[in-house]
Design an enzyme around this catalytic site. Structure first.
Site, PDB file in Angstrom:
ATOM      1  N   CYS A 115      -6.696  -4.990  -7.589  1.00  0.00           N
ATOM      2  CA  CYS A 115      -6.441  -4.614  -6.201  1.00  0.00           C
ATOM      3  C   CYS A 115      -5.906  -5.794  -5.385  1.00  0.00           C
ATOM      4  O   CYS A 115      -5.285  -5.591  -4.342  1.00  0.00           O
ATOM      5  CB  CYS A 115      -7.690  -4.026  -5.564  1.00  0.00           C
ATOM      6  SG  CYS A 115      -9.160  -5.040  -5.731  1.00  0.00           S
ATOM      7  N   HIS A 116      -6.094  -7.012  -5.879  1.00  0.00           N
ATOM      8  CA  HIS A 116      -5.568  -8.183  -5.169  1.00  0.00           C
ATOM      9  C   HIS A 116      -4.037  -8.212  -5.175  1.00  0.00           C
ATOM     10  O   HIS A 116      -3.436  -8.904  -4.371  1.00  0.00           O
ATOM     11  CB  HIS A 116      -6.128  -9.480  -5.769  1.00  0.00           C
ATOM     12  CG  HIS A 116      -5.768  -9.703  -7.202  1.00  0.00           C
ATOM     13  ND1 HIS A 116      -6.475  -9.118  -8.237  1.00  0.00           N
ATOM     14  CD2 HIS A 116      -4.779 -10.425  -7.782  1.00  0.00           C
ATOM     15  CE1 HIS A 116      -5.944  -9.492  -9.390  1.00  0.00           C
ATOM     16  NE2 HIS A 116      -4.908 -10.275  -9.135  1.00  0.00           N
ATOM     17  N   TYR A 127       0.835  -1.200   0.000  1.00  0.00           N
ATOM     18  CA  TYR A 127       0.000   0.000   0.000  1.00  0.00           C
ATOM     19  C   TYR A 127       0.871   1.252   0.000  1.00  0.00           C
ATOM     20  O   TYR A 127       0.560   2.241  -0.649  1.00  0.00           O
ATOM     21  CB  TYR A 127      -0.943   0.004   1.214  1.00  0.00           C
ATOM     22  CG  TYR A 127      -2.000  -1.063   1.128  1.00  0.00           C
ATOM     23  CD1 TYR A 127      -3.183  -0.836   0.441  1.00  0.00           C
ATOM     24  CD2 TYR A 127      -1.811  -2.305   1.717  1.00  0.00           C
ATOM     25  CE1 TYR A 127      -4.155  -1.820   0.348  1.00  0.00           C
ATOM     26  CE2 TYR A 127      -2.773  -3.298   1.633  1.00  0.00           C
ATOM     27  CZ  TYR A 127      -3.937  -3.047   0.948  1.00  0.00           C
ATOM     28  OH  TYR A 127      -4.888  -4.029   0.847  1.00  0.00           O
ATOM     29  N   GLU A 161      -1.917 -16.275 -10.688  1.00  0.00           N
ATOM     30  CA  GLU A 161      -0.961 -15.461 -11.435  1.00  0.00           C
ATOM     31  C   GLU A 161       0.471 -15.956 -11.252  1.00  0.00           C
ATOM     32  O   GLU A 161       1.242 -15.960 -12.211  1.00  0.00           O
ATOM     33  CB  GLU A 161      -1.081 -13.994 -11.031  1.00  0.00           C
ATOM     34  CG  GLU A 161      -2.390 -13.383 -11.480  1.00  0.00           C
ATOM     35  CD  GLU A 161      -2.521 -11.907 -11.151  1.00  0.00           C
ATOM     36  OE1 GLU A 161      -1.510 -11.265 -10.773  1.00  0.00           O
ATOM     37  OE2 GLU A 161      -3.647 -11.384 -11.285  1.00  0.00           O
ATOM     38  N   ASN A 171     -12.602  -0.442  -4.664  1.00  0.00           N
ATOM     39  CA  ASN A 171     -12.437  -0.674  -6.099  1.00  0.00           C
ATOM     40  C   ASN A 171     -13.660  -1.419  -6.653  1.00  0.00           C
ATOM     41  O   ASN A 171     -13.924  -2.551  -6.256  1.00  0.00           O
ATOM     42  CB  ASN A 171     -11.163  -1.493  -6.332  1.00  0.00           C
ATOM     43  CG  ASN A 171     -10.958  -1.893  -7.768  1.00  0.00           C
ATOM     44  OD1 ASN A 171     -11.606  -1.392  -8.676  1.00  0.00           O
ATOM     45  ND2 ASN A 171     -10.024  -2.814  -7.969  1.00  0.00           N
TER      46      ASN A 171
END
Length: 176
Positions: free
Chosen positions: A133-134, A102, A160, A125
């Protein structure tokens, strides 16, 4: 389909993380809701169910979950404050398979002292997954809040990382 300017289209899609509700106006994707999302709203009366206006978004999400899409190419119209939109557009710049804190996100928008405000904007979001945002985690590497729940965040990051690691060994390794 004939609509007025206030009409929004929605459809539901059974994704690997549960049924997602996709919402769009006549031109742009506006929202993605998780099945048990923290900020889920009641469905306004001007929403109309239709799969066709959301077909392209659904196809790209299917490709993402299949591991064949790393970037989304969709017209987007998230509704939020100018600050929130600045944070959300910066999310789109986080590379697939990468994570940032963050604090780093706050630095990237030129407001290093706004870590809490960045976290709050990230939490609101309206287009998770597409505006990833993950990929934002705690400064100590921990998984912190996520509108779709921490198990979903963990799943998306794992998806991912598996795809990204597969690329190190070539396409044949991923196909196994």
């Amino acid at each position: 389909m004939t609509t007025d300017a206030n009409t929004l289209w929605y459809d539901e899609w059974a994704s690997p993380v549960g049924v997602l509700r996709l919402v769009a106006d006549d031109e742009c994707l506006r929202e993605i809701w998780f099945p048990h999302g923290r900020h889920r709203q009641l469905q306004p009366p001007h929403w109309r169910h239709a799969a066709e206006p959301l077909a392209r978004a659904r196809q790209q999400l299917e490709e993402y979950f299949a591991g064949t899409r790393e970037q989304f190419d969709l017209p987007l119209r998230p509704i939020g404050t100018p600050f929130q939109r600045e944070v959300w557009w910066e999310l789109a710049r986080i590379p697939y398979g990468a994570t940032i804190s963050y604090g780093e996100l706050a630095r990237r928008i030129g407001q290093p002292a706004a870590v809490r405000a960045v976290g709050a904007a990230n939490g609101r979001n309206p287009l998770p997954i597409v505006l990833p945002c993950h990929r934002v985690i705690g400064s100590d590497g921990s998984l912190t809040g996520f509108g779709g729940g921490l198990p979903t965040k963990r799943f998306l990051l794992s998806l991912e990382s598996r795809v990204a690691l597969g690329d190190l060994f070539g396409v044949e390794q991923r196909a196994r």
